[in-house]
Design a protein around this motif. Sequence first.
Motif, PDB file in Angstrom:
ATOM      1  N   PHE A 281      55.758   1.133   7.873  1.00  0.00           N
ATOM      2  CA  PHE A 281      56.375   2.162   8.704  1.00  0.00           C
ATOM      3  C   PHE A 281      55.987   3.539   8.182  1.00  0.00           C
ATOM      4  N   LEU A 282      55.773   4.459   9.113  1.00  0.00           N
ATOM      5  CA  LEU A 282      55.620   5.863   8.755  1.00  0.00           C
ATOM      6  C   LEU A 282      56.988   6.519   8.827  1.00  0.00           C
ATOM      7  N   GLY A 283      57.268   7.406   7.861  1.00  0.00           N
ATOM      8  CA  GLY A 283      58.599   7.993   7.783  1.00  0.00           C
ATOM      9  C   GLY A 283      58.684   9.434   8.198  1.00  0.00           C
ATOM     10  N   ARG A 284      57.538  10.123   8.284  1.00  0.00           N
ATOM     11  CA  ARG A 284      57.518  11.512   8.728  1.00  0.00           C
ATOM     12  C   ARG A 284      56.095  11.842   9.168  1.00  0.00           C
ATOM     13  N   PRO A 285      55.880  12.986   9.816  1.00  0.00           N
ATOM     14  CA  PRO A 285      54.563  13.264  10.403  1.00  0.00           C
ATOM     15  C   PRO A 285      53.444  13.292   9.361  1.00  0.00           C
ATOM     16  N   LEU A 286      52.342  12.631   9.699  1.00  0.00           N
ATOM     17  CA  LEU A 286      51.170  12.606   8.837  1.00  0.00           C
ATOM     18  C   LEU A 286      49.940  12.985   9.653  1.00  0.00           C
ATOM     19  N   PRO A 287      49.176  13.979   9.233  1.00  0.00           N
ATOM     20  CA  PRO A 287      47.923  14.285   9.927  1.00  0.00           C
ATOM     21  C   PRO A 287      46.874  13.234   9.619  1.00  0.00           C
ATOM     22  N   SER A 288      45.846  13.169  10.446  1.00  0.00           N
ATOM     23  CA  SER A 288      44.807  12.152  10.256  1.00  0.00           C
ATOM     24  C   SER A 288      44.084  12.314   8.925  1.00  0.00           C
ATOM     25  N   ARG A 289      44.064  13.534   8.375  1.00  0.00           N
ATOM     26  CA  ARG A 289      43.385  13.743   7.094  1.00  0.00           C
ATOM     27  C   ARG A 289      44.125  13.064   5.943  1.00  0.00           C
ATOM     28  N   THR A 290      45.322  12.557   6.173  1.00  0.00           N
ATOM     29  CA  THR A 290      45.987  11.738   5.157  1.00  0.00           C
ATOM     30  C   THR A 290      45.166  10.494   4.856  1.00  0.00           C
ATOM     31  N   PHE A 291      44.441  10.004   5.853  1.00  0.00           N
ATOM     32  CA  PHE A 291      43.727   8.733   5.742  1.00  0.00           C
ATOM     33  C   PHE A 291      42.206   8.875   5.755  1.00  0.00           C
ATOM     34  N   PHE A 292      41.692   9.947   6.329  1.00  0.00           N
ATOM     35  CA  PHE A 292      40.246  10.117   6.453  1.00  0.00           C
ATOM     36  C   PHE A 292      39.844  11.548   6.142  1.00  0.00           C
ATOM     37  N   GLU A 293      38.637  11.698   5.618  1.00  0.00           N
ATOM     38  CA  GLU A 293      37.993  12.999   5.545  1.00  0.00           C
ATOM     39  C   GLU A 293      37.154  13.184   6.806  1.00  0.00           C
ATOM     40  N   ALA A 294      36.794  14.443   7.095  1.00  0.00           N
ATOM     41  CA  ALA A 294      36.035  14.729   8.308  1.00  0.00           C
ATOM     42  C   ALA A 294      34.639  14.097   8.285  1.00  0.00           C
ATOM     43  N   ASN A 295      34.113  13.805   7.101  1.00  0.00           N
ATOM     44  CA  ASN A 295      32.806  13.152   7.005  1.00  0.00           C
ATOM     45  C   ASN A 295      32.896  11.638   7.087  1.00  0.00           C
ATOM     46  N   GLY A 296      34.093  11.116   7.357  1.00  0.00           N
ATOM     47  CA  GLY A 296      34.279   9.678   7.530  1.00  0.00           C
ATOM     48  C   GLY A 296      34.762   8.945   6.297  1.00  0.00           C
ATOM     49  N   ILE A 297      34.773   9.600   5.161  1.00  0.00           N
ATOM     50  CA  ILE A 297      35.254   8.954   3.935  1.00  0.00           C
ATOM     51  C   ILE A 297      36.722   8.560   4.108  1.00  0.00           C
ATOM     52  N   THR A 298      37.055   7.373   3.633  1.00  0.00           N
ATOM     53  CA  THR A 298      38.423   6.875   3.749  1.00  0.00           C
ATOM     54  C   THR A 298      39.224   7.184   2.493  1.00  0.00           C
ATOM     55  N   ARG A 299      40.553   7.186   2.650  1.00  0.00           N
ATOM     56  CA  ARG A 299      41.447   7.358   1.517  1.00  0.00           C
ATOM     57  C   ARG A 299      42.226   6.059   1.288  1.00  0.00           C
ATOM     58  N   PHE A 300      42.464   5.741   0.031  1.00  0.00           N
ATOM     59  CA  PHE A 300      43.295   4.590  -0.304  1.00  0.00           C
ATOM     60  C   PHE A 300      44.347   5.035  -1.303  1.00  0.00           C
ATOM     61  N   PHE A 301      45.408   4.225  -1.420  1.00  0.00           N
ATOM     62  CA  PHE A 301      46.591   4.670  -2.163  1.00  0.00           C
ATOM     63  C   PHE A 301      46.920   3.671  -3.278  1.00  0.00           C
ATOM     64  N   PRO A 302      46.399   3.919  -4.480  1.00  0.00           N
ATOM     65  CA  PRO A 302      46.651   2.992  -5.591  1.00  0.00           C
ATOM     66  C   PRO A 302      48.128   2.935  -5.960  1.00  0.00           C
ATOM     67  N   SER A 303      48.547   1.764  -6.361  1.00  0.00           N
ATOM     68  CA  SER A 303      49.920   1.537  -6.804  1.00  0.00           C
ATOM     69  C   SER A 303      49.964   1.540  -8.332  1.00  0.00           C
ATOM     70  N   LEU A 304      51.150   1.733  -8.887  1.00  0.00           N
ATOM     71  CA  LEU A 304      51.320   1.618 -10.332  1.00  0.00           C
ATOM     72  C   LEU A 304      51.388   0.162 -10.767  1.00  0.00           C
ATOM     73  N   ALA A 305      51.561  -0.747  -9.803  1.00  0.00           N
ATOM     74  CA  ALA A 305      51.619  -2.179 -10.119  1.00  0.00           C
ATOM     75  C   ALA A 305      50.217  -2.693 -10.436  1.00  0.00           C
ATOM     76  N   HIS A 306      50.145  -3.613 -11.350  1.00  0.00           N
ATOM     77  CA  HIS A 306      48.854  -4.118 -11.819  1.00  0.00           C
ATOM     78  C   HIS A 306      48.554  -5.519 -11.292  1.00  0.00           C
ATOM     79  N   VAL A 307      47.271  -5.788 -11.160  1.00  0.00           N
ATOM     80  CA  VAL A 307      46.808  -7.165 -10.962  1.00  0.00           C
ATOM     81  C   VAL A 307      46.737  -7.782 -12.354  1.00  0.00           C
ATOM     82  N   PRO A 308      47.513  -8.828 -12.643  1.00  0.00           N
ATOM     83  CA  PRO A 308      47.536  -9.365 -14.011  1.00  0.00           C
ATOM     84  C   PRO A 308      46.207 -10.011 -14.384  1.00  0.00           C
TER      85      PRO A 308
END
Length: 535
Positions: free
Chosen positions: A345-372
């Motif tokens: 769910f989205l909780g408040r307004p997010l512009p498209s640049r939250t997820f993409f750069e204008a050159n097409g590069i994507t954004r990802f959101f690392p967690s503090l949780a680890h893969v054991p």
Amino acid sequence: MPVITLYRQLQGRLPSGESTPRSALIREDASPLQAQRETLDIVCRRLSAAKVAYFCVRPMPGHPPVVAVAQRDRERALTTLASSGRPLLAARLPYGKGARGRAPEEIGRMRPLKRVAAQLHDAWAVRVGLYFTSPSRTLTIGPEHGCDLEFWAKQKGMLIAPRPNPACASVPAKAKAVQGGEELFNTLVSAGQGVRTYRTRPEFTRRLVGDIDFPIDAVYTWVDGADPAWRARRDQALAEGGGPTGTLSEMATTEARFTSREELRYSLRSLLTYAPWINRVWIVTAGQTPPWLDTTHPMVRVVDHKEIFNDPSVLPVFNSHAIETQLHHIDGLAEHFLYLNDDFFLGRPLPSRTFFEANGITRFFPSLAHVPFGAPESEESPVHAAGMNNRRMLEDLSGRTLTQKLKHAPYALRRSVLYELEERFNDEFEATSRSRFRRTSDISALSSLVHYYSYLNGRAVPGNVEYTYVDLALRKTPAKLRRMLARRWHDAFCLNDTAPTTPEQDALLVRFLRAYYPTPVPFELDQGGSPARRS
């Protein structure tokens, strides 16, 4: 704004000092986009009627629309807006302060414009806004989604901007106005999506380096776990062993994985309320269609697993890892898209640049949780096992070690990169696609692998979202939901269940979702099969 109705339902009492403003205007389509559009239109119409020269300015990322007026016309502009007949509020904008995520009191105390117009005679910029609310009064949108009125000083034949904008610091004082598309002035609207044009200057109509002007689709995977036909297919697959390779975990078949409480309906509402720039929505299912979905609407399409699996003979599958390896095969899917589970769910307004750069590069959101660290074959969690397999593949490819999971937030993806990944790791993609249930041999292509692969190849960068995870089975969850509803300060959140929930917990979730997201999407039907009314 806090929600009185839900507090009464969940707490049995009214929170002190909390209420919807009396001046709030009721709108069936209440949303940040609706508020920004309506406020901007009011400002432009009133200035035009009073023959006050103005032009719209491209706002900084995350800011509301901006209208510029010459300093010499400041008092006329404020006077005409104060007499508009609408309960407009206004506050002086502090120099250098942004607007995104700020409450009105952090911008300056919002007061009726007709009372304070004379006190703004030396202001360089003023926030003008209204309060809007849904008919249920559970969603209130304030002046943070209003309109900024800037006063530009005239110097040597030029109008000088009082604060930065993405395009220019000055424009000729006597240049002719032109029309510009809505997407230039409202960061919640995407290119080609706007239906309005506004008076502006040529400098603000240029295609800028940072403009995201490509379409961005959204893809959901969804299942109705209560469907008797689907359950019969699942039980038969379990009886047959569930797939050819890997260890089948008990966590892969728990009922919690397939429970539906209409989360999809409200996740879609969250998406179109807070990311209305989305181009088209694709819902991938096993021959199922939500009864409330208008499948004739051009913005949405239901896609059957048979349409996207390279080898349909492996169907039916009941494994999201398997389904995710095939999503980029959707015919007609945009190159850039977000992938969401129905508990995102989205909780408040997010512009498209939250997820993409204008050159097409994507954004990802690392967690503090680890893969054991360890062997996937001995891992009880299918998620951890898939992360371990992803790690091995990336280590073999690059010598780099993956240690962090990603947040359960929308995943920004590119079809071309997924095709490339599928070709490079064809054996792993194919094996996972054949696993009817989650197994220790799976990979998690869309929720982990592709993002780190893209990062190592210079096609993705880490991003930031204000995020939280909610386990519906925990005792502290009701209190947490109340805080989330009252504050609405998360960009995104996930409502998940690690164990079967009680009817009381399910009812609590439904009340929370109805209160947080009262505005139906355009392709939502009511119980009678007609387009849903805003509630």
